[in-house]
Design an enzyme around this catalytic site. Structure first.
Site, PDB file in Angstrom:
ATOM      1  N   THR A  13      35.657  21.830 -16.891  1.00  0.00           N
ATOM      2  CA  THR A  13      36.926  21.189 -16.497  1.00  0.00           C
ATOM      3  C   THR A  13      38.083  22.169 -16.452  1.00  0.00           C
ATOM      4  O   THR A  13      38.963  22.062 -15.599  1.00  0.00           O
ATOM      5  CB  THR A  13      37.268  20.059 -17.500  1.00  0.00           C
ATOM      6  OG1 THR A  13      36.263  19.070 -17.393  1.00  0.00           O
ATOM      7  CG2 THR A  13      38.601  19.405 -17.209  1.00  0.00           C
ATOM      8  N   SER A  58      27.174  20.075 -17.525  1.00  0.00           N
ATOM      9  CA  SER A  58      26.033  19.151 -17.534  1.00  0.00           C
ATOM     10  C   SER A  58      24.828  19.799 -16.870  1.00  0.00           C
ATOM     11  O   SER A  58      23.693  19.373 -17.072  1.00  0.00           O
ATOM     12  CB  SER A  58      26.384  17.868 -16.789  1.00  0.00           C
ATOM     13  OG  SER A  58      27.583  17.361 -17.283  1.00  0.00           O
ATOM     14  N   THR A 274      18.806  13.415 -38.629  1.00  0.00           N
ATOM     15  CA  THR A 274      19.454  12.105 -38.769  1.00  0.00           C
ATOM     16  C   THR A 274      20.361  11.778 -37.569  1.00  0.00           C
ATOM     17  O   THR A 274      20.946  12.669 -36.960  1.00  0.00           O
ATOM     18  CB  THR A 274      20.277  12.004 -40.064  1.00  0.00           C
ATOM     19  OG1 THR A 274      20.992  10.757 -40.061  1.00  0.00           O
ATOM     20  CG2 THR A 274      21.287  13.125 -40.218  1.00  0.00           C
TER      21      THR A 274
HETATM   22  N1  ASP Z   1      31.909  17.781 -17.236  1.00  0.00           N
HETATM   23  C1  ASP Z   1      32.722  18.875 -17.736  1.00  0.00           C
HETATM   24  C2  ASP Z   1      31.795  19.990 -18.148  1.00  0.00           C
HETATM   25  O1  ASP Z   1      31.203  19.915 -19.178  1.00  0.00           O
HETATM   26  C3  ASP Z   1      33.562  18.407 -18.857  1.00  0.00           C
HETATM   27  C4  ASP Z   1      34.406  19.504 -19.502  1.00  0.00           C
HETATM   28  O2  ASP Z   1      34.474  20.621 -19.097  1.00  0.00           O
HETATM   29  O3  ASP Z   1      35.073  19.195 -20.486  1.00  0.00           O
HETATM   30  O4  ASP Z   1      31.642  20.947 -17.422  1.00  0.00           O
END
Ligand code: ASP
Length: 338
Positions: A13, A58, A274
């Site tokens: 982001t 992701s 856990t």
């Molecule tokens: N979807 C973004 C990523 O992990 C979220 C972020 O950067 O905070 O690349």
């Protein structure tokens, strides 16, 4: 003397902008640099390298971790510290993986990112980026790094990478380290808590570039079916991480105990982590976990899930299978309380 810091931009982001449909997509490093002119005024010698195609974290995977480790390895002697700009979603996994893959680390490797893109007025990205660089460049009078380990810096807090989890999708303080105190907090001054692991490393820094992703996760919930449990236990994975209740408990119906026993007997490694965010697994505290230790299921104690997964990938690829259990329960780089 100005310290040399290498900024590695992977995406996330922090460097995203909205496309015509309003969807956030990664942009190149130049745009990020234009949005933070302060970078040119920092009292450090800053260089940068960027992924040709920045990614949303992701899409992070073991191949990219290997690429990152190689990048740090070839630049290790030339820089005093590293800042990795990374999406927050899988940052805790990457930090955990790097902590094992760069053994006996002597230099700061600080991962950071943001919840709001850097071009947005209320962005948290500027402070995260600037302070992460300051921490990466911080050395003692004896020429040793103040924080020679893999860390996450986010929202005024420096956390040990392999103790961190992303726990909040909406707030700027997105990370926590529930089973280990913060390494530092940034206010008017950066206050270090003197908890670093590797003050005087006895061995040379070692870079590992192999990971084995034969790891699966079995998340228990009330009513989980036999088919789901068997599908995971009988899959290709060499390691199955069980996400258990409380201090390491799971249902103790006979079919489940038999299935776990069969998996252990067929040379699969089962690990007990856990589902609780804080606290540790204690196998045998309750009847519902008393069979686990007898079967040879390994307790992950107070490791995070992110650490249990990446440590398993690392050990499977780099050590003989017979040593897995002994190495998994031992502390390599501050990832587990002993
Ligand atoms: N979807 C973004 C990523 O992990 C979220 C972020 O950067 O905070 O690349």
């Amino acid at each position: 003397m100005k310290r040399k810091v290498l900024l590695i931009y992977t995406g996330g982001t922090i460097g995203m902008m909205q496309d015509a449909a309003g969807v956030l997509c990664p942009v190149n490093f130049k745009k990020l640099q234009l949005a933070v002119p302060e970078l040119n005024r920092l009292p450090v010698q800053l260089s940068h390298v960027s992924f040709a195609t920045p990614i949303d974290s992701s899409n992070m995977n073991p191949d990219v971790w290997v690429k990152l480790v190689k990048l740090i390895q070839i630049n290790y002697a030339s820089y005093d510290g590293f800042v990795v700009l990374h999406g927050s979603d899988t940052m805790a996994y990457t930090a955990s993986a790097l902590s094992f893959m760069i053994a006996n680390c002597t230099k700061p490797i600080i991962l950071t990112g943001s919840q709001l893109p850097i071009g947005v007025i209320r962005t948290d990205g500027k402070e995260n980026l600037i302070t992460a660089i300051e921490i990466a460049a911080n050395y003692t009078a004896h020429n040793t790094a103040v924080v020679p380990e893999v860390c996450i810096y986010f929202e005024y807090t420096l956390l040990r990478g392999n103790r961190s989890i992303k726990y909040n999708a909406a707030h700027f303080d997105a990370f926590q380290s529930p089973n280990f105190p913060a390494l530092a907090t940034a206010g008017v001054n950066i206050e270090y808590n003197n908890l670093i692991i590797n003050k005087t490393p006895k061995k040379a820094t070692q870079f590992y570039t192999q990971l084995d992703s034969g790891v699966g996760v079995l998340h228990f919930f009330p009513g989980i079916s036999k088919q789901i449990v068997l599908a995971i236990l009988q899959s290709e994975c060499t390691v199955v991480i069980m996400r258990t209740f409380g201090s390491g408990n799971a249902p103790n119906q006979k079919w489940l105990i038999d299935a776990l026993q069969d998996a252990c007997s067929s040379n699969k490694i089962l690990i007990n982590v856990t589902q609780c965010i804080e606290g540790a697994v204690e196998q045998g505290k309750y009847e519902t976990s008393s069979a686990f230790a007898r079967m040879g299921i390994i307790s992950a104690a107070d490791m995070t899930l992110e650490t249990a997964i990446t440590k398993s990938m690392f050990l499977l690829a780099n050590y003989p299978f017979a040593k897995f259990k002994t190495l998994f329960v031992s502390n390599h780089c501050g990832e587990v309380s002993t």
